[in-house]
Design a protein around this motif. Structure first.
Motif, PDB file in Angstrom:
ATOM      1  N   GLY A 118       0.823  -1.202   0.000  1.00  0.00           N
ATOM      2  CA  GLY A 118       0.000   0.000   0.000  1.00  0.00           C
ATOM      3  C   GLY A 118       0.852   1.244   0.000  1.00  0.00           C
ATOM      4  N   ARG A 119       0.213   2.364  -0.124  1.00  0.00           N
ATOM      5  CA  ARG A 119       0.953   3.626  -0.176  1.00  0.00           C
ATOM      6  C   ARG A 119       1.608   3.966   1.163  1.00  0.00           C
ATOM      7  N   ASP A 120       1.074   3.404   2.253  1.00  0.00           N
ATOM      8  CA  ASP A 120       1.624   3.718   3.572  1.00  0.00           C
ATOM      9  C   ASP A 120       2.766   2.792   3.952  1.00  0.00           C
ATOM     10  N   ARG A 121       3.277   2.031   2.965  1.00  0.00           N
ATOM     11  CA  ARG A 121       4.449   1.175   3.128  1.00  0.00           C
ATOM     12  C   ARG A 121       4.183  -0.064   3.954  1.00  0.00           C
ATOM     13  N   LYS A 122       2.940  -0.313   4.340  1.00  0.00           N
ATOM     14  CA  LYS A 122       2.652  -1.536   5.076  1.00  0.00           C
ATOM     15  C   LYS A 122       2.633  -2.698   4.094  1.00  0.00           C
ATOM     16  N   LEU A 123       3.512  -3.640   4.274  1.00  0.00           N
ATOM     17  CA  LEU A 123       3.672  -4.760   3.347  1.00  0.00           C
ATOM     18  C   LEU A 123       3.077  -6.020   3.946  1.00  0.00           C
TER      19      LEU A 123
END
Length: 384
Positions: A118-123
């Motif tokens: 996601g855009r919030d870097r949560k992988l």
């Protein structure tokens, strides 16, 4: 007279795959000699049995605001048919992944990896290995406690990687001789002896020439766009170095026609170091946070060489204070080799590490990962 040794399949293919199957290769060595008569010559030879495999990478985008479910078809070019469908959907605070094999009878061994960025870097990342493909599989991925519900409303990038083998074999005997059948990485000493001293060092390498093309913006045809700037690069270099970029520019993705890739989860410094490795194979980082960022980028775009360098950097810097962070990092990026080394370090120093307040906090936040690590100590004792 030989000695029979049996290992469990789960140990070889899953738990200690990095130990037994580095780069998916099992190597056995034996020595043979004559008990009678004279030996006129000796040497080495390789007998190779190769299992044919196919690696399929599929990339798609999903916007939960518009569509809460996305289906990806895993198509085999080798078999010219669809092998499975992967359905990703949002269910309250979870991601649900449904895998439906279509031709599982022909598949003997397979590895499936799916990641959601996601855009919030949560992988969100998961890897599973099977000896025989099941009829259907369902996973639920809960969001972390620190992750807000608003994060799932952003545009998401889905990456599915499927590696399988039908069990078909090719056999060959490869004899090792002074004239190797492999192309050498460097010229022979005989050739180098005829080159004037210093002459070869004045000639730029292929990586240096490619990097000059990038720096001087010569024939750059793709834009990598971060939150604050743009990097113009060469599509052929990206495709040659990254299966994700290859799938992006050859599949039915918008980047194929727009010639622009939005990369908003990497800092400018990280992306430039990432590109430097793609062009030149150079890795000179020594700062921890910078390597963590590069490690994330290498895993996201499946640049195995860079991921290996980062993993080696972490493995050489394991200590009591960072084992918890490294364990989470290795598990998040499905790095079985790094995870094995971290677990080995923890078990070697378990009497001290398990008493640290840091480990207690880690156990509260990551109970499943902590339990699995502590059970490794029991498994070692049981085998002994």
């Amino acid at each position: 007279m030989g000695l029979l040794v049996f290992l469990r399949r789960h140990e070889v293919f899953v738990r200690k795959k990095a130990l037994f199957l580095p780069q998916d290769t099992l190597t056995l060595r034996c020595r043979m000699w004559k008990r009678e008569g004279d030996v006129d010559k000796f040497g080495q030879c390789f007998g190779r049995t190769r299992l044919e495999i196919e690696r399929i990478v599929s990339v798609a985008e999903m916007n939960p605001k518009i569509n809460r479910e996305k289906t990806i078809l895993v198509h085999s070019k080798k078999e010219n048919e669809v092998l499975m469908s992967v359905s990703v959907s949002e269910v309250k605070y979870d991601f649900r992944v449904l895998l439906f094999p279509i031709n599982q009878q022909m598949i003997k061994f397979s590895t499936f990896k799916v990641s959601i960025v996601g855009r919030d870097r949560k992988l969100l990342d998961f890897t599973e290995t099977w000896l025989h493909l099941p009829s259907s599989v369902e996973w639920l991925w809960p969001f972390a406690n620190t992750e807000s519900n608003a994060s799932v409303t952003n545009k998401l990038k889905l990456t599915c990687e499927f590696i399988y083998s039908t069990g078909e074999e090719t056999n060959s005997i490869e004899k090792i001789s002074p004239c190797s059948f492999k192309f050498p990485h460097f010229p022979s000493k005989c050739i180098l002896s005829f080159i004037p001293r210093g002459k070869l060092s004045d000639c730029p390498s292929a990586g240096k020439d490619l990097w000059d093309l990038y720096v001087k913006h010569i024939l750059c045809d793709v834009e990598l766009k971060t939150q604050s700037t743009s990097f113009w690069v060469h599509k052929t270099v990206l495709c040659a170095r990254s299966p994700v970029f290859l799938a992006m520019f050859t599949g039915e993705m918008k980047e194929k026609t727009s010639k622009c890739v939005e990369i908003e989860d990497l800092e400018n410094y990280t992306l430039e170091k990432f590109l430097a490795f793609l062009y030149t194979d150079s890795f000179e980082e020594s700062e921890w946070n910078a390597v963590v960022e590069l490690y994330y980028a290498a895993d996201k775009y499946q640049v195995e060489g860079l991921k290996c360098f980062c993993s080696s950097f972490f493995a050489n810097n394991i200590d009591h204070l960072n084992v918890c962070d490294l364990l989470i990092l290795a598990d998040r990026h499905s790095d079985s080799d790094l995870k094995f080394k971290v677990e080995y370090y923890i078990l070697k120093h378990h009497e001290r590490i398990f008493r640290l307040p840091m480990w207690k906090q880690f156990s509260d936040k990551q109970p499943l990962l902590a339990v699995r690590t502590m059970l490794c100590k029991y498994d070692d004792r049981k085998r002994r």
